[in-house]
Design an enzyme around this catalytic site. Structure first.
Site, PDB file in Angstrom:
ATOM      1  N   HIS A 111      82.292  14.804  83.132  1.00  0.00           N
ATOM      2  CA  HIS A 111      83.728  14.650  83.332  1.00  0.00           C
ATOM      3  C   HIS A 111      84.535  15.377  82.258  1.00  0.00           C
ATOM      4  O   HIS A 111      85.638  15.855  82.517  1.00  0.00           O
ATOM      5  CB  HIS A 111      84.098  13.158  83.372  1.00  0.00           C
TER       6      HIS A 111
ATOM      7  N   ASP B 282      71.528  41.322  92.076  1.00  0.00           N
ATOM      8  CA  ASP B 282      70.124  41.258  92.458  1.00  0.00           C
ATOM      9  C   ASP B 282      69.514  42.639  92.599  1.00  0.00           C
ATOM     10  O   ASP B 282      68.366  42.861  92.224  1.00  0.00           O
ATOM     11  CB  ASP B 282      69.966  40.473  93.766  1.00  0.00           C
TER      12      ASP B 282
ATOM     13  N   CYS C 280      79.883  43.522  96.176  1.00  0.00           N
ATOM     14  CA  CYS C 280      80.329  42.215  95.689  1.00  0.00           C
ATOM     15  C   CYS C 280      79.563  41.774  94.446  1.00  0.00           C
ATOM     16  O   CYS C 280      79.735  40.660  93.976  1.00  0.00           O
ATOM     17  CB  CYS C 280      80.230  41.163  96.787  1.00  0.00           C
TER      18      CYS C 280
ATOM     19  N   ARG D 115      79.220  34.366 102.972  1.00  0.00           N
ATOM     20  CA  ARG D 115      77.782  34.645 102.895  1.00  0.00           C
ATOM     21  C   ARG D 115      77.012  33.407 103.322  1.00  0.00           C
ATOM     22  O   ARG D 115      77.292  32.305 102.852  1.00  0.00           O
ATOM     23  CB  ARG D 115      77.398  35.035 101.463  1.00  0.00           C
TER      24      ARG D 115
ATOM     25  N   GLU E 222      70.729  44.192  98.581  1.00  0.00           N
ATOM     26  CA  GLU E 222      70.362  43.726  97.234  1.00  0.00           C
ATOM     27  C   GLU E 222      68.861  43.738  97.006  1.00  0.00           C
ATOM     28  O   GLU E 222      68.389  43.284  95.967  1.00  0.00           O
ATOM     29  CB  GLU E 222      70.958  42.344  96.952  1.00  0.00           C
TER      30      GLU E 222
HETATM   31  C1  PEP Z   1      74.451  39.939  93.899  1.00  0.00           C
HETATM   32  O1  PEP Z   1      73.241  39.701  93.894  1.00  0.00           O
HETATM   33  O2  PEP Z   1      74.961  40.974  93.451  1.00  0.00           O
HETATM   34  C2  PEP Z   1      75.391  38.936  94.425  1.00  0.00           C
HETATM   35  C3  PEP Z   1      76.677  39.189  94.552  1.00  0.00           C
HETATM   36  O3  PEP Z   1      74.891  37.725  94.738  1.00  0.00           O
HETATM   37  P1  PEP Z   1      74.527  36.580  93.686  1.00  0.00           P
HETATM   38  O4  PEP Z   1      75.057  36.977  92.346  1.00  0.00           O
HETATM   39  O5  PEP Z   1      75.147  35.342  94.238  1.00  0.00           O
HETATM   40  O6  PEP Z   1      73.033  36.567  93.767  1.00  0.00           O
HETATM   41 MG    MG Z   2      72.378  38.148  95.128  1.00  0.00          MG
END
Ligand code: PEP
Ligand code: MG
Length: 660
Positions: free
Chosen positions: A308, A573, A620, A451, A549
């Site tokens: 908390h 990734d 992303c 996602r 990825e």
């Molecule tokens: C990534 O792998 O670049 C990604 C955006 O996903 P996460 O960081 O959630 O694995």
């Molecule tokens: Mg990822």
């Protein structure tokens, strides 16, 4: 009297349903027990009930004995089987639900540690619980430890000692009720205080303390022992939300002891403007009613990212490093503290160079924030006029405002994991549909890319059994797990189809390494549509993309591009898999570098394949927000970059500098 049933309460017996169930049980004279998996608990104690961790679809038995045992069994079984019946007659709650509000803001994900090369060797380390930098005067807050009195009671003293204990509980409850009745607390903080008040009122704690007093032990010792025992039970449950409640039990125990001793803790009211609060432990109640605007930062021996204290700190934008353990005592004599809430580092009495470094970070951050504001509503374009969408990565509805205020042009990655991790049960299709629809509505007409569940054995969730794996990052995760578990995947896809009625929803699949994974998902989506149609449930169409990825996805990108509507490159990734360097292992951090030629070539290959097929290529991963790399990504043909809201304006500025 005894009857078994399957629990149909969506949240399980947790938070608000637990409170309702206990209230119902208490309305009967009979003894009432609930039994799950051979373990029994009094149905009249919310604490005991929570510890039993009863989830939706669990089989439980209700056992009653007493004058109204038949009515009790019927009413309680009725509630478990049909929790919504009779709800309308219930009076509207006069106060915020004890735990729901706190749970809503519970962020299970710790703040990600920033690059290791910026670490300060002399720093003490704890849990990075609330982001931001601070430097300020130390304000040590170490209320004296309450020690058991270890007083042996004579038989004649026992009743008066029990009465003394009951008075103390009433005093604590009255103080908490007064706090709740005043308008000094925010809605979030009120939820937290109400949760503490419920613990103080719980039969489990009272019964335990009274039993110990009856054995001839004084009330203070009994409360300390009972709180430690109950806190330890919360600590053992396999659920991070319940684990964090152990701190609450300690905090309530302390308040009762202080009331017994006629003492009160040193007040936080005198904290000077911008000072850094240092404590072994801070009761959530104490913190909630402290002058939070004056607190520059928090350093605490106890607590973690889900406690908390962390929730309050994040909600009020106070940088915090928690879980420091005994190290906090090293800070007691410090005059000044530099705190790094991103990396979880504390420097006591920083030397001039470190002080200057922190000061510069704080000033830079403030100056940059101000200067970038003019880019909030900018629409960045490439030289040929093509719009570059600068979107936000978020993981909960609570982050929508920050993303919109930053000027995000939609959401390029909505991580659905938090939705699955923050409750004790899998989120229902309805709950997911509502969440995705709210997200789409908030950003319309911009798109929101949701996602599908990206989880593996390294981040367990209640309700999914993961096998023990040697290499969870190469294991049963993301789309692999989802395709094997249509009972989890289909409700998510159905919820997304339903939400697509409300806005521009796009869906993307994580961890794809084979075309078959996309084809099987498409076929599952068709099944979901057929079902929804047959049921007469409204749904919309969404475009389907994949995250790039894995190295396999890069190598088959030209073929994948023919099967999907867009690519989104997940550089976090992708970098670890291309470089074979664990993204969480600091020893190989140097290799885990997106700018390595191998990774940049993979990004370029992906972009070329996507552009050739005429589909959108976005990114992303964290790299999308890097001003030094944005020009290259745009040159490669990326037209969407999604990043943390804090990076949006800087990215827009960088694109504007490239000159439309
Ligand atoms: C990534 O792998 O670049 C990604 C955006 O996903 P996460 O960081 O959630 O694995
Ligand atoms: Mg990822």
């Amino acid at each position: 009297m005894e009857r078994s049933t399957i629990v149909r309460v969506q949240e399980g017996l947790h938070a608000r349903p637990a409170t309702r169930f206990v209230k119902l049980a208490k309305s009967f004279e009979s003894e009432v027990e609930i039994v799950k998996g051979g373990k029994a608990a009094s149905a009249k104690s919310a604490v005991k009930l929570m510890l039993l961790a009863v989830k939706e679809n669990d089989e439980v038995t209700i056992r009653t004995s007493g004058a109204d045992e038949i009515e009790a069994v019927e009413a309680l079984i009725g509630y478990l089987e049909n929790p919504l019946a009779g709800l309308a007659e219930e009076a509207a709650p006069a106060e915020p639900d004890a735990t729901a509000i706190a749970k809503e803001t519970l962020k299970l994900e710790p703040v990600k540690p920033a690059a290791v090369d910026e670490d300060i060797p002399s720093a003490l380390r704890g849990v990075a619980a609330s982001e931001g930098y601070a430097i300020g005067r130390a304000f040590p807050h170490f209320p004296q430890e309450i020690k058991p009195e270890n007083r042996k009671l004579s038989a004649t003293d026992i009743d008066s000692e029990i009465a003394r204990f009951r008075d103390a509980v009433e005093t604590v409850q009255a103080r908490m009720n007064a706090s709740l009745a005043s308008d000094s607390l925010s809605a979030n903080d009120r939820g937290i205080v109400a949760a503490l008040r419920d613990i103080a009122a719980d039969d489990e704690l009272r019964d335990e303390v009274v039993a110990v007093i009856r054995s001839g032990i004084d009330a203070v010792s009994a409360v300390i022992g009972a709180a430690a025992k109950i806190a330890a039970q919360f600590g053992q449950v396999d659920d991070p939300y319940l684990n964090a409640r152990a701190d609450d039990v300690h905090s309530v125990g302390r308040q009762i002891c202080l009331a017994l001793l006629g003492q009160s803790d040193a007040s936080l009211d005198d904290i000077p403007q911008g000072a850094i609060l240092i404590a072994e432990d801070i009761g959530a109640w104490d913190l909630a009613r402290a002058p939070l605007k004056r607190i520059g930062g928090i350093v605490c021996g106890h607590g973690g990212a889900t406690s908390h204290i962390a929730i309050i700190a994040r909600a009020h934008g106070i940088p915090a490093v928690l879980g420091m353990g005994k190290q906090v005592h090293e800070l007691r004599q410090a005059s000044e503290i530099a705190l790094d809430g991103h990396r979880g580092q504390i420097v006591a009495d920083p030397a001039a160079d470190i002080r200057a470094r922190f000061k510069a970070r704080i000033d830079d951050a403030a100056r940059e924030r101000e200067a970038l504001k003019i880019f909030k509503d900018a629409t960045p374009r490439r030289a040929d006029g093509t719009v570059i969408e600068v979107a936000a990565n978020i993981g909960s509805l609570e982050e929508i405002d920050a993303a919109r205020e930053a000027g995000a042009m939609g959401v390029g990655l909505f991580r659905t994991e938090l939705l699955f991790m923050r409750h004790m049960h899998l989120p229902s299709e309805d709950m997911q549909a509502e969440t995705y629809a709210a997200l789409a509505n908030a950003f319309a007409p911009y798109p929101v890319i949701v996602r599908t569940l990206d989880i593996g054995g390294d981040k367990p969730i209640s309700g999914i059994e993961f096998p023990q794996e040697e290499n969870p990052f190469l294991g049963w995760r993301g789309i692999r797990m989802c395709l094997d578990r249509p009972d989890i995947f289909k409700p998510q896809l159905r919820a997304l189809l339903r939400a697509a009625v409300h806005g521009n929803v796009k869906v993307m699949l994580p961890m794809v390494s084979d075309i078959d994974e996309v084809r099987r998902t498409r076929s599952l989506i068709e099944t979901c549509k057929a079902e929804l149609r047959a049921e007469g449930t409204a749904f919309g169409e969404f475009s389907l993309g994949v995250m790039i990825e894995t190295p396999a996805a890069v190598l088959i990108a030209p073929a994948l591009a023919k099967e999907v509507d867009f690519f989104s490159i997940g550089t976090n990734d992708l970098t670890q898999y291309i470089m074979a360097a664990d993204r969480l292992n600091p020893t190989v951090a140097k290799l885990n570098d997106v700018t390595n030629v191998a990774v940049m070539s993979a990004i370029e290959m992906t972009a070329r394949a996507g552009v050739a097929a005429g589909i959108m290529v976005g990114m992303c991963g964290e790299a999308a927000g890097r001003p030094d790399l944005i020009p290259q990504f745009i040159r490669m043909g990326l037209t969407e970059l999604s990043m943390s809201p804090a990076s949006v304006q800087r990215a827009k500025k960088r694109i504007a500098e490239l000159g439309a």
